[in-house]
Design a protein around this motif. Sequence first.
Motif, PDB file in Angstrom:
ATOM      1  N   GLY A  36       0.781  -1.226   0.000  1.00 49.21           N
ATOM      2  CA  GLY A  36       0.000   0.000   0.000  1.00 49.21           C
ATOM      3  C   GLY A  36       0.814   1.279   0.000  1.00 49.21           C
ATOM      4  O   GLY A  36       0.297   2.343  -0.335  1.00 49.21           O
ATOM      5  N   ASP A  37       2.089   1.220   0.412  1.00 48.22           N
ATOM      6  CA  ASP A  37       2.884   2.439   0.504  1.00 48.22           C
ATOM      7  C   ASP A  37       3.617   2.766  -0.786  1.00 48.22           C
ATOM      8  O   ASP A  37       4.436   3.672  -0.830  1.00 48.22           O
ATOM      9  N   ARG A  38       3.307   2.055  -1.860  1.00 49.03           N
ATOM     10  CA  ARG A  38       3.968   2.288  -3.139  1.00 49.03           C
ATOM     11  C   ARG A  38       2.931   2.514  -4.224  1.00 49.03           C
ATOM     12  O   ARG A  38       1.886   1.888  -4.247  1.00 49.03           O
ATOM     13  N   THR A  39       3.243   3.435  -5.113  1.00 50.66           N
ATOM     14  CA  THR A  39       2.346   3.692  -6.239  1.00 50.66           C
ATOM     15  C   THR A  39       2.727   2.780  -7.404  1.00 50.66           C
ATOM     16  O   THR A  39       3.788   2.163  -7.418  1.00 50.66           O
ATOM     17  N   GLU A  40       1.851   2.718  -8.377  1.00 55.66           N
ATOM     18  CA  GLU A  40       2.131   1.912  -9.563  1.00 55.66           C
ATOM     19  C   GLU A  40       3.356   2.435 -10.301  1.00 55.66           C
ATOM     20  O   GLU A  40       4.174   1.659 -10.803  1.00 55.66           O
ATOM     21  N   ASP A  41       3.507   3.750 -10.352  1.00 59.94           N
ATOM     22  CA  ASP A  41       4.664   4.335 -11.033  1.00 59.94           C
ATOM     23  C   ASP A  41       5.966   3.973 -10.320  1.00 59.94           C
ATOM     24  O   ASP A  41       6.992   3.720 -10.970  1.00 59.94           O
ATOM     25  N   ASP A  42       5.948   3.951  -8.983  1.00 62.26           N
ATOM     26  CA  ASP A  42       7.143   3.568  -8.230  1.00 62.26           C
ATOM     27  C   ASP A  42       7.531   2.125  -8.529  1.00 62.26           C
ATOM     28  O   ASP A  42       8.713   1.807  -8.734  1.00 62.26           O
TER      29      ASP A  42
ATOM     30  N   ALA B  31       8.920   1.841 -12.013  1.00 68.92           N
ATOM     31  CA  ALA B  31      10.260   2.447 -12.097  1.00 68.92           C
ATOM     32  C   ALA B  31      11.316   1.474 -11.588  1.00 68.92           C
ATOM     33  O   ALA B  31      12.412   1.360 -12.173  1.00 68.92           O
ATOM     34  N   ASP B  32      11.015   0.746 -10.506  1.00 66.92           N
ATOM     35  CA  ASP B  32      11.959  -0.254  -9.992  1.00 66.92           C
ATOM     36  C   ASP B  32      12.145  -1.392 -10.994  1.00 66.92           C
ATOM     37  O   ASP B  32      13.262  -1.902 -11.179  1.00 66.92           O
ATOM     38  N   ILE B  33      11.047  -1.790 -11.624  1.00 61.20           N
ATOM     39  CA  ILE B  33      11.128  -2.838 -12.640  1.00 61.20           C
ATOM     40  C   ILE B  33      12.003  -2.380 -13.805  1.00 61.20           C
ATOM     41  O   ILE B  33      12.842  -3.135 -14.321  1.00 61.20           O
ATOM     42  N   ASP B  34      11.835  -1.135 -14.238  1.00 62.64           N
ATOM     43  CA  ASP B  34      12.610  -0.620 -15.371  1.00 62.64           C
ATOM     44  C   ASP B  34      14.099  -0.575 -15.049  1.00 62.64           C
ATOM     45  O   ASP B  34      14.944  -0.855 -15.912  1.00 62.64           O
ATOM     46  N   LYS B  35      14.451  -0.203 -13.814  1.00 63.09           N
ATOM     47  CA  LYS B  35      15.862  -0.179 -13.419  1.00 63.09           C
ATOM     48  C   LYS B  35      16.459  -1.584 -13.455  1.00 63.09           C
ATOM     49  O   LYS B  35      17.579  -1.789 -13.937  1.00 63.09           O
ATOM     50  N   LEU B  36      15.706  -2.524 -12.941  1.00 65.56           N
ATOM     51  CA  LEU B  36      16.177  -3.903 -12.933  1.00 65.56           C
ATOM     52  C   LEU B  36      16.312  -4.443 -14.352  1.00 65.56           C
ATOM     53  O   LEU B  36      17.309  -5.093 -14.694  1.00 65.56           O
ATOM     54  N   ALA B  37      15.329  -4.161 -15.200  1.00 59.80           N
ATOM     55  CA  ALA B  37      15.376  -4.615 -16.592  1.00 59.80           C
ATOM     56  C   ALA B  37      16.569  -4.004 -17.321  1.00 59.80           C
ATOM     57  O   ALA B  37      17.232  -4.664 -18.130  1.00 59.80           O
TER      58      ALA B  37
ATOM     59  N   LYS C 210       2.088  -2.849 -16.463  1.00 56.76           N
ATOM     60  CA  LYS C 210       1.658  -2.640 -17.845  1.00 56.76           C
ATOM     61  C   LYS C 210       2.899  -2.551 -18.713  1.00 56.76           C
ATOM     62  O   LYS C 210       3.975  -2.208 -18.230  1.00 56.76           O
ATOM     63  N   PRO C 211       2.787  -2.878 -20.002  1.00 60.20           N
ATOM     64  CA  PRO C 211       3.973  -2.839 -20.865  1.00 60.20           C
ATOM     65  C   PRO C 211       4.595  -1.446 -20.889  1.00 60.20           C
ATOM     66  O   PRO C 211       3.894  -0.434 -20.755  1.00 60.20           O
ATOM     67  N   PRO C 212       5.900  -1.361 -21.039  1.00 61.00           N
ATOM     68  CA  PRO C 212       6.551  -0.047 -21.099  1.00 61.00           C
ATOM     69  C   PRO C 212       6.087   0.723 -22.318  1.00 61.00           C
ATOM     70  O   PRO C 212       5.750   0.127 -23.350  1.00 61.00           O
ATOM     71  N   PRO C 213       6.019   2.048 -22.234  1.00 59.46           N
ATOM     72  CA  PRO C 213       5.567   2.847 -23.386  1.00 59.46           C
ATOM     73  C   PRO C 213       6.517   2.706 -24.561  1.00 59.46           C
ATOM     74  O   PRO C 213       7.734   2.657 -24.395  1.00 59.46           O
ATOM     75  N   LYS C 214       5.930   2.641 -25.737  1.00 60.03           N
ATOM     76  CA  LYS C 214       6.746   2.527 -26.939  1.00 60.03           C
ATOM     77  C   LYS C 214       7.353   3.879 -27.286  1.00 60.03           C
ATOM     78  O   LYS C 214       6.697   4.912 -27.171  1.00 60.03           O
ATOM     79  N   LYS C 215       8.582   3.845 -27.723  1.00 55.40           N
ATOM     80  CA  LYS C 215       9.280   5.073 -28.074  1.00 55.40           C
ATOM     81  C   LYS C 215       9.679   5.026 -29.539  1.00 55.40           C
ATOM     82  O   LYS C 215      10.243   4.042 -30.000  1.00 55.40           O
ATOM     83  N   THR C 216       9.362   6.091 -30.248  1.00 54.26           N
ATOM     84  CA  THR C 216       9.790   6.211 -31.635  1.00 54.26           C
ATOM     85  C   THR C 216      10.532   7.518 -31.800  1.00 54.26           C
ATOM     86  O   THR C 216      10.361   8.461 -31.021  1.00 54.26           O
TER      87      THR C 216
END
Length: 263
Positions: free
Chosen positions: A169-175, A178-184, A225-231
């Motif tokens: 409960g003390d973490r938002t979806e964005d947080d 963001a941790d997942i993206d750093k690990l990836a 959710k899947p990471p946003p696509k970048k073009t």
Amino acid sequence: MDYRLADDTREHIILLLLRLAVDSSLTADPTVYSELQCVIESVLDPRSFEGTDPKEAVHRVCSTFYKTVDDVCLQSRIAGHIIPSSPWLAEVRCRLAVSFLLEDPSPLHEPPQTLLDLNRITELLATNRRFQVKRFQGKADYDWRELIALTALLSIAIDVSALELNYRGDRTEDDFNADIDKLASQLKTMYCSIQVSGASHMTLTLAKGDLEALHYRILYSIRSKPPPKKTLFESHVNDNQDIRRMLSKYSTRGDGNMGIPLR
């Protein structure tokens, strides 16, 4: 199956079963492999413990394996043979996997919020010498099977930690994302640094493939959710409002003519 056993007998049986699990010649038989995992699951079921705290009993078993098993390949087999059929069993094998990865017994009794920490895993990948694969590239004495086993332990630890962190409960979806993206990103750095040539050993190719598979699994399976696509064009237009205004001058005018600016 109901196993009503004395505490010391149960612990001894669990040690024997997990010892059998690391015997590849035995588990090569699919029937033996399946039955062995079912029995391990049954004797570790907390509902079958009577008169004792299952957490304390399993902690003693895990501590024994941590102290006696040094080979990473055997460590990954032990943790992998515990089926995560319940949150309890998933946590047990996660504790073993994290302890083996960190080379520290403290995760065996840490609270979940400390145990299931993605940032700690990310820091481990960035600083621990066992994961500095670029240093070992081209060295004949490096055992790439060890990296495959470490990746299997990572897969166990990351899977459970992500599920737990996702509902804290003390973490938002964005947080969380963001941790997942750093690990990836750290995993991508690792497998991209492995240069595979036509003459490369097969285990090197498998090690790179396992790291890459884990990278994509946490991005598209564990991430909320899947990471946003970048073009190139999207990022360029989003970052430059001047270009947007310039392009708007060339839109179609109300009289049907193309919007070529007239001076």
